[in-house]
Design a protein around this motif. Structure first.
Motif, PDB file in Angstrom:
ATOM      1  N   ASN A   1       0.544  -3.660   6.283  1.00 47.63           N
ATOM      2  CA  ASN A   1       0.967  -3.123   4.987  1.00 47.63           C
ATOM      3  C   ASN A   1       2.480  -3.080   4.845  1.00 47.63           C
ATOM      4  O   ASN A   1       3.213  -3.048   5.832  1.00 47.63           O
ATOM      5  CB  ASN A   1       0.429  -1.698   4.811  1.00 47.63           C
ATOM      6  N   VAL A   2       2.921  -3.036   3.594  1.00 45.69           N
ATOM      7  CA  VAL A   2       4.334  -2.747   3.310  1.00 45.69           C
ATOM      8  C   VAL A   2       4.360  -1.678   2.222  1.00 45.69           C
ATOM      9  O   VAL A   2       3.532  -1.672   1.318  1.00 45.69           O
ATOM     10  CB  VAL A   2       5.107  -4.021   2.874  1.00 45.69           C
ATOM     11  N   GLU A   3       5.289  -0.736   2.348  1.00 45.52           N
ATOM     12  CA  GLU A   3       5.461   0.299   1.338  1.00 45.52           C
ATOM     13  C   GLU A   3       6.633  -0.080   0.442  1.00 45.52           C
ATOM     14  O   GLU A   3       7.502  -0.861   0.831  1.00 45.52           O
ATOM     15  CB  GLU A   3       5.783   1.630   1.998  1.00 45.52           C
ATOM     16  N   GLY A   4       6.649   0.538  -0.718  1.00 50.81           N
ATOM     17  CA  GLY A   4       7.732   0.270  -1.670  1.00 50.81           C
ATOM     18  C   GLY A   4       9.117   0.381  -1.053  1.00 50.81           C
ATOM     19  O   GLY A   4      10.017  -0.386  -1.395  1.00 50.81           O
ATOM     20  N   LYS A   5       9.285   1.297  -0.112  1.00 47.63           N
ATOM     21  CA  LYS A   5      10.636   1.500   0.420  1.00 47.63           C
ATOM     22  C   LYS A   5      11.102   0.353   1.295  1.00 47.63           C
ATOM     23  O   LYS A   5      12.305   0.219   1.558  1.00 47.63           O
ATOM     24  CB  LYS A   5      10.740   2.836   1.158  1.00 47.63           C
ATOM     25  N   ASP A   6      10.172  -0.492   1.757  1.00 51.26           N
ATOM     26  CA  ASP A   6      10.566  -1.611   2.614  1.00 51.26           C
ATOM     27  C   ASP A   6      10.440  -2.971   1.926  1.00 51.26           C
ATOM     28  O   ASP A   6      10.667  -4.006   2.549  1.00 51.26           O
ATOM     29  CB  ASP A   6       9.721  -1.603   3.893  1.00 51.26           C
TER      30      ASP A   6
ATOM     31  N   SER B   1       0.839  -1.197   0.000  1.00 52.30           N
ATOM     32  CA  SER B   1       0.000   0.000   0.000  1.00 52.30           C
ATOM     33  C   SER B   1       0.874   1.247   0.000  1.00 52.30           C
ATOM     34  O   SER B   1       2.097   1.150   0.021  1.00 52.30           O
ATOM     35  CB  SER B   1      -0.970   0.003   1.180  1.00 52.30           C
ATOM     36  N   ASN B   2       0.225   2.408  -0.032  1.00 49.46           N
ATOM     37  CA  ASN B   2       0.986   3.646  -0.058  1.00 49.46           C
ATOM     38  C   ASN B   2       1.131   4.252   1.332  1.00 49.46           C
ATOM     39  O   ASN B   2       1.217   5.459   1.497  1.00 49.46           O
ATOM     40  CB  ASN B   2       0.356   4.660  -1.030  1.00 49.46           C
TER      41      ASN B   2
ATOM     42  N   ALA C   1     -10.002  -0.817  -2.407  1.00 55.24           N
ATOM     43  CA  ALA C   1      -9.861  -2.275  -2.522  1.00 55.24           C
ATOM     44  C   ALA C   1      -8.735  -2.771  -1.614  1.00 55.24           C
ATOM     45  O   ALA C   1      -8.818  -3.856  -1.034  1.00 55.24           O
ATOM     46  CB  ALA C   1      -9.591  -2.673  -3.975  1.00 55.24           C
ATOM     47  N   ILE C   2      -7.686  -1.974  -1.485  1.00 57.21           N
ATOM     48  CA  ILE C   2      -6.557  -2.373  -0.643  1.00 57.21           C
ATOM     49  C   ILE C   2      -6.967  -2.295   0.830  1.00 57.21           C
ATOM     50  O   ILE C   2      -6.643  -3.179   1.631  1.00 57.21           O
ATOM     51  CB  ILE C   2      -5.332  -1.456  -0.905  1.00 57.21           C
ATOM     52  N   LYS C   3      -7.683  -1.241   1.187  1.00 57.82           N
ATOM     53  CA  LYS C   3      -8.123  -1.111   2.582  1.00 57.82           C
ATOM     54  C   LYS C   3      -9.046  -2.264   2.969  1.00 57.82           C
ATOM     55  O   LYS C   3      -8.954  -2.804   4.074  1.00 57.82           O
ATOM     56  CB  LYS C   3      -8.819   0.241   2.800  1.00 57.82           C
ATOM     57  N   GLU C   4      -9.925  -2.648   2.044  1.00 57.51           N
ATOM     58  CA  GLU C   4     -10.813  -3.788   2.330  1.00 57.51           C
ATOM     59  C   GLU C   4     -10.019  -5.085   2.399  1.00 57.51           C
ATOM     60  O   GLU C   4     -10.269  -5.939   3.256  1.00 57.51           O
ATOM     61  CB  GLU C   4     -11.892  -3.903   1.255  1.00 57.51           C
TER      62      GLU C   4
END
Lengths: 328, 328
Positions: free
Chosen positions: B208-213, B179-180, B190-193
């Motif tokens: 969640n994981v962000e692109g940076k991790d 996610s962002n 859709a991601i939150k659900e």
């Protein structure tokens, strides 16, 4: 003369450690004035030690500070004497004010900017990040302010990005659309529709761009919905970090001191290039003045860079260009 | 004994340049048999020059080849004697067949696999890519087969990814959702659900994981909708490429020959790690047998890696685990 309003509070570092960045900026630009918003008692002792033209500095004493603990949507009402609120009001009301920069709480900066400065027309503001590609700077817009975007919003993000790059001197900025394939039929429905709208927009639209070509400098503006743009900038940061760790691990494992030195030096030299915080900060586009939000961990150099960037955007008439593009 | 069916046609390189990868794989695994699908006349001369146990090789002569010029949805009907179609039919009908690998046309491999092998229940198949993080392998699922995903599809992508990693020996794979933002309230609807559904799924879901991790090895499976997953893997590839170009430019500009050598050697050593094509190829999950699709530019080593991977998935009973997870 252009004034840039500088919010020196709300960052991790205290204002006295940041103010020299503003002085560096005015010492390089004779027609730039900085409006320093902070507790006077904190910054005056440092200013006394610096050499600069006093006419290029205005000081606004602020007794309150908005932090990450404040609720963004309420902070600007609750703390009217904060550097953020006072600064934004000056930015709004002083006709010479050309922009606002801050390293304060992201949510508070965004909400307060939208509320105090107001939006350009009905546009949904976006966050745009300037990155360094193989061949120079380019902008990704939106980087996370909006998700579940409508196609027309994505087109607006493109237009606002174009205004930014035009203000920076790029005559006819090349625009691409982030998607999961180069073909125009690739992507979520909103992206496919945005593709068709961009084709008809009159912008210099060159088609889709995939993540693997983002840094290849094939365009000046990457239009993206906030989810995709955010994923891109954070993945760039994360990949660079992982690669730097690999290089440092190699340096550590190396039996040759010379080799270890080369690797460590290289990491140091390249680090800033892949950190989207160092370049110019994140730009809030779509409000009536340029607003740049730097990383909370920003240093004096971060402020120097942000002020230079805001000054360039004001000088290049970003807002005028943007208003024209958004109403065309 | 496990059979892996190998489609040696449809890649950029001819089958005779690829077949040695399959032989390398059987020479390392005594209970592995490869079913080589290609024009006999092309591969037999090469096989004659190699040393291996003949009982571990079956050859299926195929007179037709499906290329990128064939329409994916029609190819498998029009070319029944192609290596792709014959191979998939063997994979379906031979009870010992544990998986299928190919470097042929992506569209044709995906469509033909779904049609010939069939799906597991009603699931929407996805593409999953294995990447190397700082601390070992992890899987991103989906990487581009589906966009505009429903939350329940994203949960299925997670489950299929978990089955994959379980088959590879990870007991209780850690799952994160792309996610962002790290907070559960961040992201498109859709991601939150999907976040809430994953929390209730019984999977080992860590948020969640962000692109940076992504590369920081904080999980074994990254669940993503195809647009996000595709953006991540391609941005990783593009960022690594850009950084390698920086290192090579530094090597070129350096006045020290030793420094240039260190930099060039480093690029060579790290390149494969950030190329999602070299590791195991893209996995089509959700069909009734493991299917791995390698890059069109794949080499003998690519086939070796894909066969090893398919063999591991078959041995680890990925399909059985997946069926169970998807119907729970």
């Amino acid at each position: 003369m252009i004034k840039i309003v500088v919010d020196l509070m709300g960052a991790d570092k205290p204002a006295n450690e940041l103010v020299s960045g503003a002085i560096k900026a005015i010492n390089e630009n004779k027609d730039l004035t900085v409006v320093l918003c902070a507790k006077e008692e904190v910054i005056l002792p440092v200013l006394d030690t610096l050499t600069y033209n006093k006419e290029q500095v205005e000081i606004v004493n602020c007794t309150e500070e908005i932090t990450n603990n404040d609720i963004p949507t309420k902070a600007f009402r609750k703390k009217p004497d904060s550097s953020l609120v006072k600064g934004l009001n000056i930015c709004k009301n002083d006709p010479l004010a050309g922009g606002f920069v801050s390293c304060g709480s992201t949510g508070a900066v965004l909400v307060s900017s939208m509320f105090i400065l107001g939006r350009i027309g009905e546009v949904r503001p976006c966050l745009a990040c300037l990155l360094l590609g193989n061949d120079g700077e380019f902008l990704i817009s939106d980087c996370g302010a909006n998700v579940d975007c409508k196609p027309e919003q994505i087109v607006d993000f493109a237009k606002m990005g174009v205004a930014y790059m035009k203000a920076k001197g790029i005559e006819n900025p090349r625009v691409r659309l982030l998607s999961n394939g180069a073909e125009e039929k690739k992507g979520p429905d909103a992206i496919k529709e945005a593709h068709q709208m961009l084709k008809a927009s009159g912008l210099n639209f060159l088609g889709n761009v995939e993540g693997k070509d983002i840094l290849a400098s094939t365009c000046d503006v990457v239009a993206a919905d906030g989810f995709g743009g955010n994923t891109v900038i954070k993945t760039i940061e994360g990949t660079a970090k992982a690669l730097f760790m690999d290089l440092l691990a190699k340096a550590k494992a190396s039996t040759s001191e010379a080799e270890a030195l080369v690797l460590k030096k290289t990491v140091k030299e390249l680090m800033a290039k892949y950190d989207y915080n160092t370049l110019g900060g994140a730009n809030l586009l779509g409000v009536t003045k340029p607003v740049i939000k730097g990383h909370g961990a920003g240093e004096a150099e971060t402020f120097y860079n942000m002020i230079k960037e805001a000054y360039a955007l004001a000088k290049g008439n970003m807002i005028g260009i943007m208003e024209k593009l958004l109403t065309e």
